[in-house]
Design a protein around this motif. Structure first.
Motif, PDB file in Angstrom:
ATOM      1  N   ALA A 245      82.211   3.761  12.599  1.00 23.27           N
ATOM      2  CA  ALA A 245      80.834   3.878  12.679  1.00 23.27           C
ATOM      3  C   ALA A 245      80.471   5.258  12.762  1.00 23.27           C
ATOM      4  N   ALA A 246      81.307   6.256  13.015  1.00 26.13           N
ATOM      5  CA  ALA A 246      80.788   7.701  13.489  1.00 26.13           C
ATOM      6  C   ALA A 246      80.463   8.387  11.889  1.00 26.13           C
ATOM      7  N   PRO A 247      79.224   9.077  11.751  1.00 21.50           N
ATOM      8  CA  PRO A 247      78.664   9.671  13.007  1.00 21.50           C
ATOM      9  C   PRO A 247      77.360   8.603  13.332  1.00 21.50           C
ATOM     10  N   GLY A 248      77.360   7.616  12.749  1.00 21.02           N
ATOM     11  CA  GLY A 248      76.445   6.529  13.250  1.00 21.02           C
ATOM     12  C   GLY A 248      75.158   6.255  12.048  1.00 21.02           C
ATOM     13  N   GLY A 249      75.241   6.771  10.913  1.00 20.50           N
ATOM     14  CA  GLY A 249      74.021   6.675  10.286  1.00 20.50           C
ATOM     15  C   GLY A 249      73.815   5.076   9.922  1.00 20.50           C
ATOM     16  N   LYS A 250      74.871   4.489   9.469  1.00 21.75           N
ATOM     17  CA  LYS A 250      74.589   3.008   9.220  1.00 21.75           C
ATOM     18  C   LYS A 250      74.539   2.183  10.292  1.00 21.75           C
ATOM     19  N   ALA A 251      75.141   2.337  11.583  1.00 21.44           N
ATOM     20  CA  ALA A 251      75.033   1.667  12.865  1.00 21.44           C
ATOM     21  C   ALA A 251      73.604   1.636  13.206  1.00 21.44           C
ATOM     22  N   ALA A 265      79.586  -0.443  17.822  1.00 21.25           N
ATOM     23  CA  ALA A 265      79.790   0.699  16.930  1.00 21.25           C
ATOM     24  C   ALA A 265      81.100   1.148  17.262  1.00 21.25           C
ATOM     25  N   ASN A 266      82.135   1.201  16.340  1.00 25.29           N
ATOM     26  CA  ASN A 266      83.548   1.580  16.968  1.00 25.29           C
ATOM     27  C   ASN A 266      84.067   2.868  15.738  1.00 25.29           C
ATOM     28  N   ASP A 267      84.639   3.463  16.383  1.00 25.46           N
ATOM     29  CA  ASP A 267      85.359   4.447  15.658  1.00 25.46           C
ATOM     30  C   ASP A 267      86.439   5.109  16.271  1.00 25.46           C
ATOM     31  N   LYS A 268      87.541   5.509  15.419  1.00 21.34           N
ATOM     32  CA  LYS A 268      88.797   5.884  16.338  1.00 21.34           C
ATOM     33  C   LYS A 268      88.934   7.312  16.651  1.00 21.34           C
ATOM     34  N   ASP A 269      87.623   8.090  16.315  1.00 21.46           N
ATOM     35  CA  ASP A 269      87.758   9.591  16.373  1.00 21.46           C
ATOM     36  C   ASP A 269      86.509   9.864  17.554  1.00 21.46           C
ATOM     37  N   VAL A 271      85.732  12.790  18.809  1.00 19.05           N
ATOM     38  CA  VAL A 271      84.684  13.772  18.718  1.00 19.05           C
ATOM     39  C   VAL A 271      83.488  13.031  18.005  1.00 19.05           C
ATOM     40  N   ARG A 272      83.829  12.459  16.708  1.00 19.57           N
ATOM     41  CA  ARG A 272      82.843  12.040  16.009  1.00 19.57           C
ATOM     42  C   ARG A 272      81.910  10.981  16.474  1.00 19.57           C
ATOM     43  N   LEU A 273      82.618  10.129  17.492  1.00 26.95           N
ATOM     44  CA  LEU A 273      81.797   9.348  18.075  1.00 26.95           C
ATOM     45  C   LEU A 273      80.728   9.947  19.049  1.00 26.95           C
ATOM     46  N   MET A 292      88.236   3.240  19.357  1.00 30.84           N
ATOM     47  CA  MET A 292      89.793   2.358  19.300  1.00 30.84           C
ATOM     48  C   MET A 292      89.830   2.543  17.540  1.00 30.84           C
ATOM     49  N   ASP A 293      91.187   2.444  17.490  1.00 27.99           N
ATOM     50  CA  ASP A 293      91.596   2.295  16.098  1.00 27.99           C
ATOM     51  C   ASP A 293      91.407   0.772  15.792  1.00 27.99           C
ATOM     52  N   LEU A 294      90.697   0.661  14.535  1.00 23.50           N
ATOM     53  CA  LEU A 294      90.296  -0.913  14.150  1.00 23.50           C
ATOM     54  C   LEU A 294      91.461  -1.780  14.410  1.00 23.50           C
ATOM     55  N   ASP A 308      82.900   0.715   6.602  1.00 26.51           N
ATOM     56  CA  ASP A 308      82.666   2.005   5.777  1.00 26.51           C
ATOM     57  C   ASP A 308      83.846   2.770   5.925  1.00 26.51           C
ATOM     58  N   ALA A 309      84.589   2.575   4.942  1.00 27.89           N
ATOM     59  CA  ALA A 309      86.109   3.055   5.257  1.00 27.89           C
ATOM     60  C   ALA A 309      86.175   4.615   4.897  1.00 27.89           C
ATOM     61  N   PRO A 310      87.044   5.321   5.588  1.00 27.64           N
ATOM     62  CA  PRO A 310      87.375   6.670   5.395  1.00 27.64           C
ATOM     63  C   PRO A 310      87.821   6.583   3.663  1.00 27.64           C
ATOM     64  N   ALA A 337      96.017   3.249   1.073  1.00 22.96           N
ATOM     65  CA  ALA A 337      96.999   2.192   2.075  1.00 22.96           C
ATOM     66  C   ALA A 337      96.255   2.334   3.176  1.00 22.96           C
ATOM     67  N   MET A 338      95.364   3.115   3.820  1.00 20.83           N
ATOM     68  CA  MET A 338      94.565   2.922   4.921  1.00 20.83           C
ATOM     69  C   MET A 338      93.514   1.973   4.665  1.00 20.83           C
ATOM     70  N   GLN A 339      92.845   1.964   3.566  1.00 15.61           N
ATOM     71  CA  GLN A 339      91.726   1.081   3.194  1.00 15.61           C
ATOM     72  C   GLN A 339      92.236  -0.291   3.147  1.00 15.61           C
TER      73      GLN A 339
HETATM   74  C1  LIG Z   1      82.834   7.216   6.078  1.00  8.53           C
HETATM   75  S1  LIG Z   1      82.990   7.645   7.857  1.00  8.53           S
HETATM   76  C2  LIG Z   1      81.939   6.584   8.392  1.00  8.53           C
HETATM   77  C3  LIG Z   1      80.500   6.811   8.570  1.00  8.53           C
HETATM   78  C4  LIG Z   1      79.440   6.087   9.013  1.00  8.53           C
HETATM   79  N1  LIG Z   1      79.792   4.538   8.923  1.00  8.53           N
HETATM   80  C5  LIG Z   1      78.040   6.405   8.881  1.00  8.53           C
HETATM   81  O1  LIG Z   1      77.337   5.857   8.325  1.00  8.53           O
HETATM   82  O2  LIG Z   1      77.729   7.420   9.508  1.00  8.53           O
HETATM   83  C6  LIG Z   1      84.609   6.836   8.305  1.00  8.53           C
HETATM   84  C7  LIG Z   1      84.831   6.824   9.495  1.00  8.53           C
HETATM   85  O3  LIG Z   1      86.069   5.878   9.783  1.00  8.53           O
HETATM   86  C8  LIG Z   1      86.611   6.321  10.967  1.00  8.53           C
HETATM   87  N2  LIG Z   1      88.376   5.849  11.144  1.00  8.53           N
HETATM   88  C9  LIG Z   1      89.102   6.246   9.974  1.00  8.53           C
HETATM   89  N3  LIG Z   1      90.108   5.442  10.409  1.00  8.53           N
HETATM   90  C10 LIG Z   1      89.682   4.624  11.298  1.00  8.53           C
HETATM   91  C11 LIG Z   1      90.655   3.544  12.034  1.00  8.53           C
HETATM   92  N4  LIG Z   1      91.814   3.183  11.771  1.00  8.53           N
HETATM   93  N5  LIG Z   1      89.880   2.832  12.968  1.00  8.53           N
HETATM   94  C12 LIG Z   1      88.397   3.009  13.196  1.00  8.53           C
HETATM   95  N6  LIG Z   1      87.685   4.018  12.538  1.00  8.53           N
HETATM   96  C13 LIG Z   1      88.484   4.971  11.871  1.00  8.53           C
HETATM   97  C14 LIG Z   1      86.623   7.681  10.776  1.00  8.53           C
HETATM   98  O4  LIG Z   1      86.725   8.383  12.135  1.00  8.53           O
HETATM   99  C15 LIG Z   1      85.255   8.002  10.309  1.00  8.53           C
HETATM  100  O5  LIG Z   1      84.264   8.536  11.314  1.00  8.53           O
END
Ligand SMILES: C[S@@+](CC[C@H](N)C(=O)[O-])C[C@H]1O[C@@H](n2cnc3c(N)ncnc32)[C@H](O)[C@@H]1O
Length: 426
Positions: A245-251, A265-269, A271-273, A292-294, A308-310, A337-339
């Motif tokens: 979710a970070a930085p939260g635009g869509k949330a 609204a979850n994110d593993k980062d 700082v970005r949270l 949390m890590d998803l 909203d995948a990295p 691979a991460m996606q």
């Molecule tokens: C494209 S950005 C999201 C942008 C956000 N949806 C918005 O609209 O503002 C992708 C986010 O995925 C997070 N992320 C990456 N791997 C993750 C994981 N395993 N679990 C949770 N979040 C993860 C990153 O920290 C990053 O903030």
């Protein structure tokens, strides 16, 4: 002079240290320095060619600062069309700040040589693909392979300054009212065409010029990104997860459109949270925020999930031109691979009958349709839902928006439903 100095010091952080552009600007950066920095990164490959063409011999790598200063000078003269001689003087003066006064005459001679030869040098038709597209070769190859008919338009859009787009917080005001407020403040703007919450400014302006920004009336968000909240329609009381979710635009947009949902609204980062919390406060919204890590989220179920995948961010290069230099071809496999891991993890948290929206700001099918297709092939509980958008390209699975001049960014969306459980006898 200060502008060139600031631009070079920012560019050094990106080019030499591999730091992201957004984190490289100092507090004091002037608007012109910012414009030069963005512009140099957008035209990096061309500027490299032009400066090498007018240098007698390549500058050693320890003089990267001088090389970037020359890029800034040529960019100012060529693209910004600033007065030639005043620009040369300002650039030459900046050599003092680099503590390389000996380079004064070199920089002066190189820029004057460029001015003399600029008409001849502008013909780049026989030059490499990197120079012609202003993109690294690996990315040019991937984009041209994926979108043979649209590649030229993608490269052009990626090299332009993008429009500044607002998202109206419809809990606080309406688009019509806000356009009137902007007109009263002499900020030229129009209604966006892709979604009903967007306003496109005719030229970028600082957020403190936007009426009610601090009070949460508007946010900065491209139209393609705003689409997410329209596609993942949710109802009151539904449990919704914004998994990345970070930085939260869509949330925040989801909460503005569907204030009665129960959003996580979850994110593993971590700082970005912080940015999510700041946005929630400014916009007057609230939801559960988790770090949390998803893949580690357990024992929860959701009716709707946004993932909203990295990604490579190749759909928003015009907003982050440092991507051209920082992203590497080898990153793409790792991102894929991460996606794949993330979509599977999210699916396990989705209730039967629930819906998942997968999105990226990438234009590469490897990260988009290919990921979703192989996920679907590996399962027997997925239904693909249609996406109806009056722009972009309808794919077999999902919808692709390509970055478009003076319009939306590049984004991919796929909307999936988890089939309801069959009861015995059904
Ligand atoms: C494209 S950005 C999201 C942008 C956000 N949806 C918005 O609209 O503002 C992708 C986010 O995925 C997070 N992320 C990456 N791997 C993750 C994981 N395993 N679990 C949770 N979040 C993860 C990153 O920290 C990053 O903030």
């Amino acid at each position: 002079m200060r502008e060139y100095q600031q631009a070079v010091s920012t560019l050094l952080k990106v080019v030499r240290n591999g730091q992201s552009l957004a984190s490289s600007f100092s507090q004091e950066v002037t608007p012109l320095a910012k414009q030069i920095t963005y512009g140099v990164l957008r035209e990096y490959y061309l500027l490299d060619y032009l400066s090498s063409s007018v240098l007698d011999r390549p500058l050693p790598s320890k003089h990267l600062d001088l090389k970037l200063l020359l890029f800034c000078g040529i960019y100012s003269i060529r693209t910004l069309k600033r007065p030639q001689h005043a620009s040369v003087d300002a650039v030459v003066d900046s050599t003092k700040a680099l503590r390389k006064p000996w380079s004064k005459s070199l920089v002066n001679a190189v820029l004057r040589n460029y001015i003399r030869r600029r008409n001849d040098l502008d013909d780049i038709s026989g030059e490499s693909i990197e120079i012609q597209t202003n993109h690294p070769e690996w990315l040019t190859t991937r984009i041209s392979r994926a979108w043979p008919d649209d590649a030229g338009q993608i490269f052009r859009a990626n090299n332009e300054q993008p429009p500044m787009v607002l998202r109206i917080n419809e809990l606080k005001t309406t688009r019509e009212n806000y356009l009137t407020l902007l007109a009263d403040d002499k900020v030229d703007a129009r209604a966006g065409s892709l979604v009903t919450s967007s306003v496109v400014l005719e030229s970028p302006c600082p957020v403190d010029r936007l009426p009610g920004f601090e009070d949460g009336w508007v946010s900065i968000q491209d139209e393609a990104s705003q689409l997410a909240a329209y596609l993942l329609k949710t109802c009151a009381e539904e449990n919704v997860l914004d998994a990345c979710a970070a930085p939260g635009g869509k949330a925040c947009h989801l909460l503005e459109m569907y204030p009665d949902i129960k959003l996580v609204a979850n994110d593993k980062d971590q700082v970005r949270l912080k940015a999510i919390n700041e946005n929630l406060i400014r916009l007057g919204l609230s939801c559960e925020v988790t770090c949390m890590d998803l893949v580690d989220i357990r024992n929860r179920k959701f009716d709707k999930i946004l993932i909203d995948a990295p990604c490579s961010a190749t759909g928003i290069i015009r907003r982050h031109p440092d991507i051209k230099l920082l992203r590497k071809n080898s990153d793409i496999d790792k991102l894929c691979a991460m996606q794949s891991r993330l979509i599977l993890a999210a699916w396990q948290l989705l209730d039967h009958g629930g819906e998942l929206l997968y999105s990226t700001c990438s234009v590469l099918p490897e990260e988009n349709e290919d990921i979703v297709s192989s996920f679907i092939l590996s399962r027997d509980d997925v239904e693909v839902l249609p996406i109806n958008v009056d722009a972009g390209i309808k794919l077999q699975i999902g919808h692709q928006l390509l970055p478009t001049s003076a319009a939306h960014d590049g984004f991919y969306y796929a909307h999936l439903r988890k089939l309801p459980l069959m009861r015995p006898g059904e």
